[in-house]
Each structure stands twice: as structure tokens, then as C-alpha cells.
Design a protein around this motif. Structure first.
Motif, short mmCIF file in Angstrom:
data_model
loop_
_atom_site.label_atom_id
_atom_site.label_comp_id
_atom_site.label_asym_id
_atom_site.label_seq_id
_atom_site.Cartn_x
_atom_site.Cartn_y
_atom_site.Cartn_z
N LYS A 138 0.81 -1.22 0.00
CA LYS A 138 0.00 0.00 0.00
C LYS A 138 0.84 1.27 0.00
N LYS A 139 2.06 1.15 0.47
CA LYS A 139 2.95 2.31 0.53
C LYS A 139 3.48 2.71 -0.85
N ASN A 140 3.80 1.73 -1.69
CA ASN A 140 4.56 2.01 -2.92
C ASN A 140 3.85 1.67 -4.23
N VAL A 158 1.06 -10.35 -4.48
CA VAL A 158 1.45 -8.95 -4.70
C VAL A 158 1.83 -8.85 -6.18
N PRO A 159 1.60 -7.70 -6.82
CA PRO A 159 1.96 -7.54 -8.23
C PRO A 159 3.47 -7.44 -8.40
N ASP A 324 9.60 -3.06 -2.69
CA ASP A 324 10.39 -1.94 -2.18
C ASP A 324 10.78 -1.07 -3.37
N ASN A 325 10.72 0.23 -3.23
CA ASN A 325 10.98 1.13 -4.36
C ASN A 325 12.35 0.90 -4.98
N GLY A 337 13.83 -5.12 -17.59
CA GLY A 337 13.11 -4.22 -18.48
C GLY A 337 11.60 -4.24 -18.32
N TYR A 338 11.09 -5.05 -17.40
CA TYR A 338 9.64 -5.12 -17.18
C TYR A 338 9.26 -4.20 -16.02
N GLN A 339 8.36 -3.30 -16.29
CA GLN A 339 8.00 -2.23 -15.36
C GLN A 339 7.25 -2.75 -14.15
N PRO A 340 7.69 -2.43 -12.94
CA PRO A 340 6.87 -2.72 -11.77
C PRO A 340 5.85 -1.59 -11.57
N PRO A 341 4.70 -1.90 -10.99
CA PRO A 341 3.64 -0.87 -10.86
C PRO A 341 3.86 0.02 -9.64
N MET A 342 4.95 0.77 -9.66
CA MET A 342 5.33 1.60 -8.51
C MET A 342 4.92 3.05 -8.75
N ASN A 343 4.44 3.70 -7.69
CA ASN A 343 4.07 5.11 -7.79
C ASN A 343 5.25 5.99 -8.21
N SER A 344 6.46 5.56 -7.87
CA SER A 344 7.66 6.37 -8.11
C SER A 344 8.13 6.34 -9.57
#
Length: 399
Positions: A138-140, A158-159, A324-325, A337-344
């Protein structure tokens, strides 16, 4: 593959839920999740209690696709928690599920795709998650994936990564302006000039979906035999047109220039830039297009805790570690090269920092790309799965 070992007490209640909702059901009688029809997966056991100390010593086993997690990050996790680590790989999700079910592999954590979650839960192959151990979710992570439609409440997953399916090409070889074609998917059926340098994804769902999208068919979880047969016929029509190679090596062949046009996943273009671009070749020669929301597939992969784990607390900490970010961004930009669904992570930030070329902004997603009006390849009934697999087998065999 049939449902595996569902408890007799679980099955009737699930079936009643499904029938009440007038929904199709999959393994174990679990309703088939869709972006507009979310599903809460049943708990076959209680999650572990909060506040337990992580296990130490021994070996922690990570089960995933080859070249999909940076071994350096795995080793760092092991050092942090004073355990040895090992990566065991599989070639396909069919192989993953089969080996877990037969205990040929005894892992602590595993990659899994949303379309196989019902099967894994019904077969008691993955364990429920206690969210107290996974605060980084939920944080990231994008809010749209805190409680995804395929696993409401994130009871089991978790994704890990997000990606679209689209078209990758060498713009120094392909002369058509693909994004501005009236039907970009049609490029494959008009690729005679690139014969021998065209590729289709070696995936039973993706290949047939390509043909469906070419015809403007957006029910990519259809179980209508006529629709599946029509897609097969269109795929077969490609053989005399462009003699497509059916593989998943586009992350290497497009950068190298041994392929000009490929049906591909967005992460393959970014991974190609990060790891396979020949020295002296400008990454601006690579282009990627995906369809607007609701007109083309968007997917995400997940991590789950294997039911065979002897280190359930440490397995929970792995789920937290992977979102973790710093860890997620490092794995993305410096490895797969595969994008994680991170807010950052945003397309604008990646371009501003020089991490990706501006021409591949189209390969980076945002949280808004997911939602009830997106389309995603998801679980089929056993009968439907057999129809898709049979059609695909006919395509690859030339039958």
C-alpha cells in the motif's frame, strides 16, 4: 488442467456463489475473474499470525521464469536474512503449475499470473498472505493494484510487473507508419516486404488474441468455437504472407536487427534497450505501439507464497522486498526491463533522467491503464482452455 485437490467443504459453497451470480466458474468452482467482475478468492487455510520472527538458516527457493529476477537482488535478500538463496526456473506457467502440483519443485515463493490463480488456490498450491508483513504494497504500489479484480483484498498475491501486448518494430526497416494505420494490427497481414523477418509471440493466448484484435474482436476470453476457429484461420493466413517466426526472443532480435517486426510485450522493447542494443546502434530505431485502453491486452504478473514453503514468514518478507521502491526500480532498469507498478515510476521521469529513449514512452504504463474497462487475458473454463490450446497447437504445427 483440471482442478487440483479442492476440499469437499469448499467446493459446494463456491459453486453456490458462482451460480447465484450467474457467472462462469473455473477450477474448484471459483468464479472467473474479469476486470469488470472482481473475485474474492476463498481462504483454504488461515494466514500466518502477525509478529512472528523470520526463519533463518537453510535455503530459500525462488521459483520463476528464467532471466526475470536479478540474482544480485536475490543474493542481497539472502544476506539480509541470513539464508542461502537459489533460483529455480520454469519455461511456462503450465510447467510451473504442474511442478508445484506434483511436488517436483518445492519452492518458498513463486511467480504466478492472474489467469492461473483460481487453479493454484483450488489446488492449495499457494498460501494466503497476512498483509501485516507486506506494508510496501500500500505504501509504494499503484492503488489500482492494492485490491486487484483477480484477487480482491490481495489475499494471495502482490503484483510484480505490468505490461501491454502490442507491436514492436525497427523503424529503420519498416516503412509503414504503424500507429497511424486505420488498423495497426493489419501490418502483419500486409508484411510481405518483410517476409522472414516477422515474429508472433509463442503463447497460446496471445497469438490467437492478435488475430482477434485484427478483426476488431475484443472479447479475448471468448469460448465460442467459431471465434477461436476464425482466429486460427487468420493466423494460418500469415504463413504464406510473411512466414512468421513463432518465438519470444524479440527482446534480443529487434535490437540486433535480425527481426524487423514482432508481436511483442512492452517490456521486451525496454529490456532490449537496456541489455541487447549493439554498441553504436541508436535505440531510437526501436518503436512500440499498443492499442488504447479496452482495445488491447494489458497484463500483470504476481508473486505468491508456495504452499510447500518451510519459511512462511521469510516468504512474506520476500513479497514486501519485491515491492520496495529501490529493489523494484533496480530490477526493472538494470535487469529485466519489465516495469513494476510503482508510484515512483512514470514515463516522464524515466525520459527526463535519460533511462529510456523518448520514442519508447509508449512502452511505459500508468495506473490509469488498468481498470474495469481494460481487457486482460484471464482464466477460462476447462473446456474453453482446451479449445484455445487445440487451436494454437494447429497453428504452430501447421496442421
Amino acid at each position: 488442467m483440471a482442478a487440483l485437490g479442492v476440499g469437499s467443504a469448499l467446493l459446494p459453497s463456491l459453486t453456490r456463489i458462482a451460480l447465484a451470480d450467474d457467472a462462469l466458474v473455473g477450477p474448484g468452482g471459483i468464479p472467473l475473474a474479469r476486470p469488470d467482475k472482481p473475485v474474492t478468492l476463498p481462504l483454504w487455510e488461515d494466514p500466518i499470525k502477525s509478529g512472528l520472527a523470520p526463519e533463518t538458516d537453510g535455503t530459500f527457493t525462488i521459483y520463476n521464469y528464467s532471466d526475470y529476477i536479478d540474482k544480485k537482488l536475490v543474493d542481497e535478500f539472502g544476506k539480509l536474512h541470513k539464508v542461502k538463496t537459489q533460483i529455480t526456473t520454469f519455461d511456462s506457467m503450465d510447467q510451473c503449475i504442474t511442478r508445484l502440483a506434483t511436488h517436483a519443485v518445492r519452492a518458498d515463493v513463486t511467480n504466478i499470473t492472474p489467469d492461473r490463480l483460481a487453479q493454484a488456490v483450488a489446488g492449495k498450491l499457494i498460501k494466503p498472505v497476512n498483509p501485516d508483513y507486506v506494508p510496501n504494497l500500500k505504501k509504494n504500489v499503484w492503488p489500482t493494484l492494492h485490491s486487484p479484480f483477480y484477487d480482491q483484498g490481495s489475499r494471495y498475491t502482490v503484483p510484480y510487473t505490468v505490461y501491454t501486448t502490442g507491436i514492436g518494430w525497427r523503424n529503420d526497416k519498416v516503412k509503414e507508419d504503424i500507429p497511424n494505420l486505420s488498423n495497426p494490427w493489419s501490418i502483419f497481414w500486409n508484411s510481405q516486404a518483410y517476409k522472414g523477418f516477422v515474429g508472433v509471440l509463442d503463447d497460446s493466448r496471445e497469438a490467437l488474441v492478435l488475430a482477434m484484435l485484427y478483426r476488431g474482436k475484443y472479447d479475448i476470453n471468448t469460448e465460442d468455437p467459431a471465434e477461436i476457429d476464425a482466429a486460427l484461420a487468420d493466423l494460418k493466413a500469415l504463413i504464406p504472407i510473411c512466414n512468421p517466426k513463432v518465438n519470444i526472443t524479440e527482446y534480443q532480435t529487434l535490437p540486433e536487427g535480425t527481426c524487423y517486426l514482432h508481436h511483442c510485450w512492452s517490456g521486451d522493447l525496454l529490456g532490449g534497450v537496456f541489455s541487447y542494443m549493439p554498441e553504436g546502434t541508436d535505440p531510437a530505431v526501436l518503436s512500440y505501439w499498443s492499442a488504447p485502453k479496452g482495445k488491447g491486452p494489458i497484463q500483470n504478473d504476481c508473486w505468491a507464497i508456495s504452499a510447500s514453503t518451510k519459511k512462511p514468514v521469510l516468504a512474506h518478507l520476500w513479497l514486501d522486498y519485491i515491492v520496495d521502491n529501490t529493489v523494484a526500480t533496480d530490477n526493472f532498469l538494470n535487469f529485466n526491463g519489465y516495469q513494476p507498478p510503482m508510484n515512483s515510476i512514470t514515463p516522464e521521469k524515466l525520459i527526463a533522467e535519460g533511462r529510456i529513449p523518448a520514442n519508447l514512452k509508449t512502452a511505459v504504463m500508468t495506473a490509469e491503464d488498468f481498470g474495469g474497462d481494460a481487457i486482460q487475458e484471464m482464466t477460462l473454463t476447462p473446456k474453453g482452455q482446451a479449445l484455445w490450446q487445440s487451436a494454437y497447437a494447429k497453428f504452430v504445427s501447421g496442421a
